[in-house]
Design a protein around this motif. Sequence first.
Motif, PDB file in Angstrom:
ATOM      1  N   THR A 136     -29.233  -4.345  10.451  1.00  0.00           N
ATOM      2  CA  THR A 136     -29.112  -5.331   9.381  1.00  0.00           C
ATOM      3  C   THR A 136     -27.704  -5.922   9.269  1.00  0.00           C
ATOM      4  OG1 THR A 136     -28.714  -3.512   7.812  1.00  0.00           O
ATOM      5  CG2 THR A 136     -30.977  -4.332   8.002  1.00  0.00           C
ATOM      6  N   ALA A 137     -26.826  -5.557  10.193  1.00  0.00           N
ATOM      7  CA  ALA A 137     -25.455  -6.066  10.143  1.00  0.00           C
ATOM      8  C   ALA A 137     -25.429  -7.555  10.476  1.00  0.00           C
ATOM      9  CB  ALA A 137     -24.573  -5.293  11.122  1.00  0.00           C
ATOM     10  N   GLU A 138     -24.572  -8.289   9.796  1.00  0.00           N
ATOM     11  CA  GLU A 138     -24.429  -9.720  10.022  1.00  0.00           C
ATOM     12  C   GLU A 138     -23.075 -10.000  10.655  1.00  0.00           C
ATOM     13  OE1 GLU A 138     -26.730 -11.835   9.646  1.00  0.00           O
ATOM     14  OE2 GLU A 138     -28.188 -10.824   8.336  1.00  0.00           O
ATOM     15  N   GLY A 139     -23.085 -10.624  11.819  1.00  0.00           N
ATOM     16  CA  GLY A 139     -21.840 -11.023  12.473  1.00  0.00           C
ATOM     17  C   GLY A 139     -21.294  -9.957  13.405  1.00  0.00           C
ATOM     18  N   GLU A 140     -20.570 -10.422  14.423  1.00  0.00           N
ATOM     19  CA  GLU A 140     -20.048  -9.512  15.441  1.00  0.00           C
ATOM     20  C   GLU A 140     -18.975  -8.578  14.885  1.00  0.00           C
ATOM     21  OE1 GLU A 140     -21.188  -8.850  18.509  1.00  0.00           O
ATOM     22  OE2 GLU A 140     -22.788 -10.126  17.759  1.00  0.00           O
ATOM     23  N   ALA A 141     -18.190  -9.055  13.925  1.00  0.00           N
ATOM     24  CA  ALA A 141     -17.137  -8.206  13.363  1.00  0.00           C
ATOM     25  C   ALA A 141     -17.754  -6.992  12.667  1.00  0.00           C
ATOM     26  CB  ALA A 141     -16.281  -9.002  12.379  1.00  0.00           C
ATOM     27  N   ALA A 142     -18.820  -7.217  11.895  1.00  0.00           N
ATOM     28  CA  ALA A 142     -19.490  -6.117  11.200  1.00  0.00           C
ATOM     29  C   ALA A 142     -20.137  -5.171  12.188  1.00  0.00           C
ATOM     30  CB  ALA A 142     -20.534  -6.674  10.238  1.00  0.00           C
ATOM     31  N   ILE A 199     -35.976  -5.443  13.706  1.00  0.00           N
ATOM     32  CA  ILE A 199     -34.737  -5.997  13.163  1.00  0.00           C
ATOM     33  C   ILE A 199     -35.000  -7.322  12.461  1.00  0.00           C
ATOM     34  CG2 ILE A 199     -32.518  -7.016  13.813  1.00  0.00           C
ATOM     35  CD1 ILE A 199     -32.314  -4.846  15.975  1.00  0.00           C
ATOM     36  N   ALA A 200     -35.824  -8.169  13.070  1.00  0.00           N
ATOM     37  CA  ALA A 200     -36.155  -9.463  12.463  1.00  0.00           C
ATOM     38  C   ALA A 200     -36.855  -9.257  11.124  1.00  0.00           C
ATOM     39  CB  ALA A 200     -37.034 -10.268  13.412  1.00  0.00           C
ATOM     40  N   LYS A 201     -37.742  -8.271  11.066  1.00  0.00           N
ATOM     41  CA  LYS A 201     -38.459  -7.991   9.824  1.00  0.00           C
ATOM     42  C   LYS A 201     -37.506  -7.477   8.752  1.00  0.00           C
ATOM     43  CE  LYS A 201     -42.423  -5.352   8.076  1.00  0.00           C
ATOM     44  NZ  LYS A 201     -43.519  -4.392   8.461  1.00  0.00           N
ATOM     45  N   LEU A 202     -36.588  -6.583   9.121  1.00  0.00           N
ATOM     46  CA  LEU A 202     -35.632  -6.036   8.155  1.00  0.00           C
ATOM     47  C   LEU A 202     -34.721  -7.119   7.600  1.00  0.00           C
ATOM     48  CD1 LEU A 202     -34.643  -2.693   9.940  1.00  0.00           C
ATOM     49  CD2 LEU A 202     -35.897  -2.912   7.779  1.00  0.00           C
ATOM     50  N   LYS A 203     -34.280  -8.014   8.477  1.00  0.00           N
ATOM     51  CA  LYS A 203     -33.396  -9.095   8.034  1.00  0.00           C
ATOM     52  C   LYS A 203     -34.125 -10.076   7.120  1.00  0.00           C
ATOM     53  CE  LYS A 203     -29.947  -8.943  11.715  1.00  0.00           C
ATOM     54  NZ  LYS A 203     -29.277  -9.666  12.818  1.00  0.00           N
ATOM     55  N   ALA A 204     -35.411 -10.314   7.419  1.00  0.00           N
ATOM     56  CA  ALA A 204     -36.207 -11.200   6.561  1.00  0.00           C
ATOM     57  C   ALA A 204     -36.387 -10.598   5.188  1.00  0.00           C
ATOM     58  CB  ALA A 204     -37.547 -11.471   7.229  1.00  0.00           C
ATOM     59  N   GLN A 205     -36.637  -9.279   5.145  1.00  0.00           N
ATOM     60  CA  GLN A 205     -36.786  -8.599   3.869  1.00  0.00           C
ATOM     61  C   GLN A 205     -35.492  -8.619   3.073  1.00  0.00           C
ATOM     62  OE1 GLN A 205     -38.130  -4.752   5.172  1.00  0.00           O
ATOM     63  NE2 GLN A 205     -40.301  -5.348   5.181  1.00  0.00           N
ATOM     64  N   LYS A 206     -34.368  -8.515   3.775  1.00  0.00           N
ATOM     65  CA  LYS A 206     -33.049  -8.504   3.133  1.00  0.00           C
ATOM     66  C   LYS A 206     -32.766  -9.839   2.468  1.00  0.00           C
ATOM     67  CE  LYS A 206     -28.230  -7.320   4.120  1.00  0.00           C
ATOM     68  NZ  LYS A 206     -27.258  -6.971   5.200  1.00  0.00           N
ATOM     69  N   GLN A 207     -33.274 -10.917   3.039  1.00  0.00           N
ATOM     70  CA  GLN A 207     -33.008 -12.266   2.522  1.00  0.00           C
ATOM     71  C   GLN A 207     -33.918 -12.637   1.352  1.00  0.00           C
ATOM     72  OE1 GLN A 207     -33.406 -14.687   6.008  1.00  0.00           O
ATOM     73  NE2 GLN A 207     -31.433 -14.053   6.860  1.00  0.00           N
ATOM     74  N   GLN A 208     -34.972 -11.861   1.131  1.00  0.00           N
ATOM     75  CA  GLN A 208     -35.917 -12.173   0.056  1.00  0.00           C
ATOM     76  C   GLN A 208     -35.326 -11.847  -1.314  1.00  0.00           C
ATOM     77  OE1 GLN A 208     -39.530 -10.092   1.015  1.00  0.00           O
ATOM     78  NE2 GLN A 208     -40.060 -11.489   2.668  1.00  0.00           N
TER      79      GLN A 208
END
Length: 237
Positions: free
Chosen positions: A121-127, A228-237
Amino acid sequence: MGSTDAKLILYTNHRCPWAHRAHIILEELKVPFEEVIIDLDTPRTPEYLKINPRGLVPALSYNGEIIIESAIVANFLADAYPSHLLPPSNTPEGALRRARVALFVDAFISKFNSQLFALYTAEGEAARAEIADKAVAALVKEVEPLLADASPYFGGSDKLTQAEVLTGSFVIRHKSLSKTDLYPSNLWPLIVEKAPNFAKWAEVVAVHPSVTSIFKEQEIIDGTRARIAKLKAQKQQ
């Protein structure tokens, strides 16, 4: 205790790393068993919930008695079918080996393996790079020293041990995912540089026939990408 006459039914799913543990030990022990695949993408059936009310895999039926939770299943099989995986538990050597294996597995799972899930669920290369750095630092501190005598397997063994049974399914996944964009590109090179004992051990574990027996790399990569796609979608809800 173990008998070739015992009837074993393994309720499993080949995509699950926890269930994979049971496959590794059964393959290594060459114990015959019946396999029932549980669909993890749909709600568990009432029939399976009667077998395992937690709804998880693996579950093992041993002559009709149900054993659940992957480590419990694997340790039961190691005791039921004595082998090179562990010395007998009623000897000082066996008791000490079990304690060493337990510490190693705990260090691997709780200090290193668990940190890598944050990559999903990390966003961006730095994270992502920060997560990788922290995971490798924990690996160096907690796991690397416990593999100082690996030769090539845990504790100086020339054969697979219970330590590999309980960690191999995760090792092979980390190796595979490190070849994709799902993991930071610097993760495995960093492991090789900072944790050479672990890196050498992992290379051997990831190609052992008992570890690879049910492993289909592309299916795991595709399944992880979808998760991962599912987790990120849930995170954005």
